[in-house]
Write an enzyme that holds these catalytic residues in place. Structure first.
Site, PDB file in Angstrom:
ATOM      1  N   TYR A 286      -0.856   9.413  12.838  1.00  0.00           N
ATOM      2  CA  TYR A 286      -0.639  10.017  11.346  1.00  0.00           C
ATOM      3  C   TYR A 286      -1.203  11.008  10.900  1.00  0.00           C
ATOM      4  O   TYR A 286      -2.404  10.642  11.391  1.00  0.00           O
ATOM      5  CB  TYR A 286      -0.157   8.925  10.308  1.00  0.00           C
ATOM      6  CG  TYR A 286      -0.103   7.887  10.006  1.00  0.00           C
ATOM      7  CD1 TYR A 286       1.005   7.076  11.149  1.00  0.00           C
ATOM      8  CD2 TYR A 286      -0.387   6.908   9.343  1.00  0.00           C
ATOM      9  CE1 TYR A 286       2.126   6.370  10.451  1.00  0.00           C
ATOM     10  CE2 TYR A 286       0.378   5.418   9.506  1.00  0.00           C
ATOM     11  CZ  TYR A 286       1.397   5.206  10.010  1.00  0.00           C
ATOM     12  OH  TYR A 286       1.635   4.268  10.000  1.00  0.00           O
TER      13      TYR A 286
ATOM     14  N   TYR B  66     -14.342   4.470  10.511  1.00  0.00           N
ATOM     15  CA  TYR B  66     -13.404   4.008   9.867  1.00  0.00           C
ATOM     16  C   TYR B  66     -12.088   4.780  11.402  1.00  0.00           C
ATOM     17  O   TYR B  66     -11.683   4.052  12.148  1.00  0.00           O
ATOM     18  CB  TYR B  66     -12.287   5.128   9.180  1.00  0.00           C
ATOM     19  CG  TYR B  66     -10.863   5.066   9.548  1.00  0.00           C
ATOM     20  CD1 TYR B  66     -10.598   4.119   8.755  1.00  0.00           C
ATOM     21  CD2 TYR B  66     -10.523   6.631   9.409  1.00  0.00           C
ATOM     22  CE1 TYR B  66      -9.016   4.476   8.857  1.00  0.00           C
ATOM     23  CE2 TYR B  66      -9.351   6.515   9.550  1.00  0.00           C
ATOM     24  CZ  TYR B  66      -8.719   5.995   9.493  1.00  0.00           C
ATOM     25  OH  TYR B  66      -6.831   5.901   9.780  1.00  0.00           O
TER      26      TYR B  66
ATOM     27  N   SER C  79      -3.839   6.992  14.262  1.00  0.00           N
ATOM     28  CA  SER C  79      -4.331   8.121  12.768  1.00  0.00           C
ATOM     29  C   SER C  79      -4.879   9.583  13.985  1.00  0.00           C
ATOM     30  O   SER C  79      -5.150   9.633  15.179  1.00  0.00           O
ATOM     31  CB  SER C  79      -5.536   8.024  12.486  1.00  0.00           C
ATOM     32  OG  SER C  79      -6.471   9.172  11.702  1.00  0.00           O
TER      33      SER C  79
ATOM     34  N   ARG D  42     -17.847  19.616   3.305  1.00  0.00           N
ATOM     35  CA  ARG D  42     -17.966  18.238   3.442  1.00  0.00           C
ATOM     36  C   ARG D  42     -18.042  18.029   4.761  1.00  0.00           C
ATOM     37  O   ARG D  42     -17.952  18.356   6.116  1.00  0.00           O
ATOM     38  CB  ARG D  42     -16.289  17.342   3.517  1.00  0.00           C
ATOM     39  CG  ARG D  42     -16.786  16.114   3.381  1.00  0.00           C
ATOM     40  CD  ARG D  42     -15.375  15.616   2.419  1.00  0.00           C
ATOM     41  NE  ARG D  42     -14.390  15.196   3.356  1.00  0.00           N
ATOM     42  CZ  ARG D  42     -13.034  14.764   2.861  1.00  0.00           C
ATOM     43  NH1 ARG D  42     -12.861  14.575   1.800  1.00  0.00           N
ATOM     44  NH2 ARG D  42     -12.151  15.148   3.766  1.00  0.00           N
TER      45      ARG D  42
ATOM     46  N   PHE E 200      -0.516  -1.886   9.312  1.00  0.00           N
ATOM     47  CA  PHE E 200      -0.724  -1.106   8.068  1.00  0.00           C
ATOM     48  C   PHE E 200      -1.878  -1.697   7.538  1.00  0.00           C
ATOM     49  O   PHE E 200      -3.095  -0.808   7.361  1.00  0.00           O
ATOM     50  CB  PHE E 200       0.198  -0.510   6.919  1.00  0.00           C
ATOM     51  CG  PHE E 200       1.433  -0.257   7.323  1.00  0.00           C
ATOM     52  CD1 PHE E 200       1.264   1.576   7.734  1.00  0.00           C
ATOM     53  CD2 PHE E 200       2.977  -0.631   7.385  1.00  0.00           C
ATOM     54  CE1 PHE E 200       2.752   2.338   7.872  1.00  0.00           C
ATOM     55  CE2 PHE E 200       3.576   0.002   7.370  1.00  0.00           C
ATOM     56  CZ  PHE E 200       3.716   1.337   7.250  1.00  0.00           C
TER      57      PHE E 200
ATOM     58  N   ASN F 107     -10.556  10.361  -2.717  1.00  0.00           N
ATOM     59  CA  ASN F 107     -11.662  11.447  -1.206  1.00  0.00           C
ATOM     60  C   ASN F 107      -9.755  12.227  -0.989  1.00  0.00           C
ATOM     61  O   ASN F 107     -10.793  13.310  -0.608  1.00  0.00           O
ATOM     62  CB  ASN F 107     -11.573   9.888  -0.370  1.00  0.00           C
ATOM     63  CG  ASN F 107     -12.599   9.476  -0.667  1.00  0.00           C
ATOM     64  OD1 ASN F 107     -13.679   9.891  -1.078  1.00  0.00           O
ATOM     65  ND2 ASN F 107     -12.475   8.065  -0.290  1.00  0.00           N
TER      66      ASN F 107
ATOM     67  N   LYS G  64      -9.858   2.917  14.314  1.00  0.00           N
ATOM     68  CA  LYS G  64      -8.584   2.583  15.190  1.00  0.00           C
ATOM     69  C   LYS G  64      -8.205   2.806  16.481  1.00  0.00           C
ATOM     70  O   LYS G  64      -7.327   2.848  17.779  1.00  0.00           O
ATOM     71  CB  LYS G  64      -7.988   4.563  14.347  1.00  0.00           C
ATOM     72  CG  LYS G  64      -7.540   4.605  13.088  1.00  0.00           C
ATOM     73  CD  LYS G  64      -6.668   3.347  12.318  1.00  0.00           C
ATOM     74  CE  LYS G  64      -6.536   3.571  11.326  1.00  0.00           C
ATOM     75  NZ  LYS G  64      -5.504   2.186  10.657  1.00  0.00           N
TER      76      LYS G  64
ATOM     77  N   GLY H 182       0.360  -1.268   0.100  1.00  0.00           N
ATOM     78  CA  GLY H 182       0.256  -0.250   0.250  1.00  0.00           C
ATOM     79  C   GLY H 182       0.712   0.920  -0.074  1.00  0.00           C
ATOM     80  O   GLY H 182       2.230   1.199   0.125  1.00  0.00           O
TER      81      GLY H 182
HETATM   82  N1  UDP Z   1     -10.669  18.508   0.439  1.00  0.00           N
HETATM   83  C1  UDP Z   1     -10.979  19.737  -0.150  1.00  0.00           C
HETATM   84  N2  UDP Z   1     -11.698  18.669  -1.439  1.00  0.00           N
HETATM   85  C2  UDP Z   1     -11.475  17.722  -1.361  1.00  0.00           C
HETATM   86  C3  UDP Z   1     -10.842  16.626  -0.765  1.00  0.00           C
HETATM   87  C4  UDP Z   1     -10.469  17.543   0.298  1.00  0.00           C
HETATM   88  O1  UDP Z   1     -11.167  20.927   0.228  1.00  0.00           O
HETATM   89  O2  UDP Z   1     -11.498  16.531  -2.854  1.00  0.00           O
HETATM   90  C5  UDP Z   1     -10.166  19.012   2.114  1.00  0.00           C
HETATM   91  C6  UDP Z   1     -11.028  18.465   3.162  1.00  0.00           C
HETATM   92  O3  UDP Z   1     -11.777  19.346   3.255  1.00  0.00           O
HETATM   93  C7  UDP Z   1      -9.896  18.424   4.637  1.00  0.00           C
HETATM   94  C8  UDP Z   1      -8.658  18.700   3.709  1.00  0.00           C
HETATM   95  O4  UDP Z   1      -8.780  19.361   2.418  1.00  0.00           O
HETATM   96  O5  UDP Z   1     -10.282  20.416   4.964  1.00  0.00           O
HETATM   97  C9  UDP Z   1      -7.994  17.146   4.070  1.00  0.00           C
HETATM   98  O6  UDP Z   1      -8.500  16.603   3.205  1.00  0.00           O
HETATM   99  P1  UDP Z   1      -8.311  14.608   2.806  1.00  0.00           P
HETATM  100  O7  UDP Z   1      -9.256  13.682   3.132  1.00  0.00           O
HETATM  101  O8  UDP Z   1      -6.671  14.962   1.902  1.00  0.00           O
HETATM  102  O9  UDP Z   1      -8.277  14.127   4.319  1.00  0.00           O
HETATM  103  P2  UDP Z   1      -8.676  14.449   6.065  1.00  0.00           P
HETATM  104  O10 UDP Z   1      -7.589  15.053   6.620  1.00  0.00           O
HETATM  105  O11 UDP Z   1      -9.797  14.489   5.964  1.00  0.00           O
HETATM  106  O12 UDP Z   1      -8.447  12.996   6.494  1.00  0.00           O
END
Ligand code: UDP
Length: 339
Positions: A179, A151, A126, A297, A82, A200, A155, A11
């Protein structure tokens, strides 16, 4: 020669960690069921290091298969676990799949460790365990709050399972590395993040947008209580993250741990907003990102970044690569994927 078992070693974080361990002189054995990675990664690891790790393809949540594996393979100095599902949104849709996979595999590994006196475990945890911390930057002493996804809950529960198992097992010890947001790719651009379908995470979405695979990046929310209104995270180069596993392993192998279960924040200590990521990416690559501001989101927290003082001091580890390095390496990896 020390021997390490890396589960999920084909991975994203696992493959970078395998490279660092081989380069540090470890014998590396990988288990992966290839549910979210490709077998070619093994050849890539060999291309970088000159060594092809021993590989076993099976599902660690299968009790019998895992027991059979440990019966034949037991002399590991350390196990780095992992292998797990990691998509927050999917975990809300399929909680049982997440609990079954992430927790059964951990319990099967702990059982193998108990049965064959394998002493050392590094666990991929995490910063999601902290939720939205009241005080920033977040230290390891911050309270663990109720997870807002299955999820995240896997953790939290996993850390508890490890803690309880250690308390009941002589000589078993573990470090959970919490992390922050891993990004970037190996400088060879031979390994990197390989999201299946629509990404994502922010960085793969950015690189795919610039590559023309996605039309437009949505910036999720510009009305947060942050300097530019977009959400803040601590983005850490995956190679720096991989190296943290090496120092954590050496700590356990040489019995330098202070307690039998330790947790460390693995981040850079800096928070960057989504807009800062966009701007830095554009600066270092010279590419324009087509983006629009979209609603927040669901489930996202506003801001989090790590206090890394404890990890820096206790592990003697610190990040060496910058945000610019990380973003450039992500883009180089994306370009290589398309070539
Ligand atoms: N984010 C965004 N657009 C995307 C994906 C993520 O604006 O298409 C933003 C999300 O809202 C967060 C940051 O980028 O504030 C990091 O998101 P990610 O999903 O990479 O990691 P997370 O911290 O959610 O685990």
């Amino acid at each position: 020669m020390n021997k390490v078992l890396i589960t999920g070693g084909t991975g994203y974080v696992g493959s970078h960690t395998a490279v660092e361990f081989i380069e540090a002189g470890f014998e590396v054995v990988i288990i992966d069921n290839l549910s979210n990675s490709k077998i070619e990664v093994l050849d890539r690891i060999e291309k970088i290091t000159g060594v092809k790790p021993e590989f076993h393809e099976f599902d660690l949540s299968d009790n019998q298969k895992t027991a059979d594996f440990f019966q034949k393979n037991k002399n590991f100095d350390v196990i780095i676990h992992f292998a797990a599902y990691k998509a927050v949104g999917e975990s809300v849709q399929k909680p049982l799949m997440y609990y079954r996979n992430n927790l059964n595999s951990l319990m099967n590994i702990l059982q193998g460790m108990k049965d064959y006196q394998i002493e050392n475990l590094i666990f991929s945890s995490s910063c999601t365990v902290y939720g939205q911390p009241e005080k920033l930057p977040v230290t390891e002493k911050s309270p663990i709050i109720k997870a807002n996804s299955p999820y995240g809950n896997t953790k939290q529960i996993a850390e508890e399972i490890i803690f309880d198992t250690i308390n009941s097992t002589k000589n078993l010890k573990s470090i959970a590395l919490r992390y922050f947001n891993p990004i970037g790719a190996h400088k060879s651009a031979l390994i990197g993040e390989l999201p299946l379908g629509v990404p994502n995470n922010l960085i793969p979405y950015v690189t795919q947008t610039v590559a023309g695979i996605r039309e437009q990046l949505s910036v999720f929310g510009d009305d947060y209580n942050t300097p530019d209104g977009t959400a803040i995270r601590d983005y850490i180069h995956v190679v720096d993250l991989a190296k943290a596993h090496l120092v954590a392993s050496e700590r356990l192998i040489s019995n330098k741990n202070k307690t039998n279960f330790e947790t460390f924040n693995i981040g850079t200590g800096n928070g960057n907003s989504v807009m800062e990521i966009i701007n830095t990416f554009e600066e270092v690559t010279g590419k324009k990102i087509n983006y629009k501001i979209s609603p927040r989101r669901e489930g996202d927290i506003e801001q989090v970044w790590a206090d890394t003082t404890y990890a820096n001091k206790e592990l003697g580890w610190k990040t060496e690569l910058s945000l610019a390095d990380a973003l450039l390496s992500s883009w180089n990896w994306q370009k290589k994927l398309m070539s």
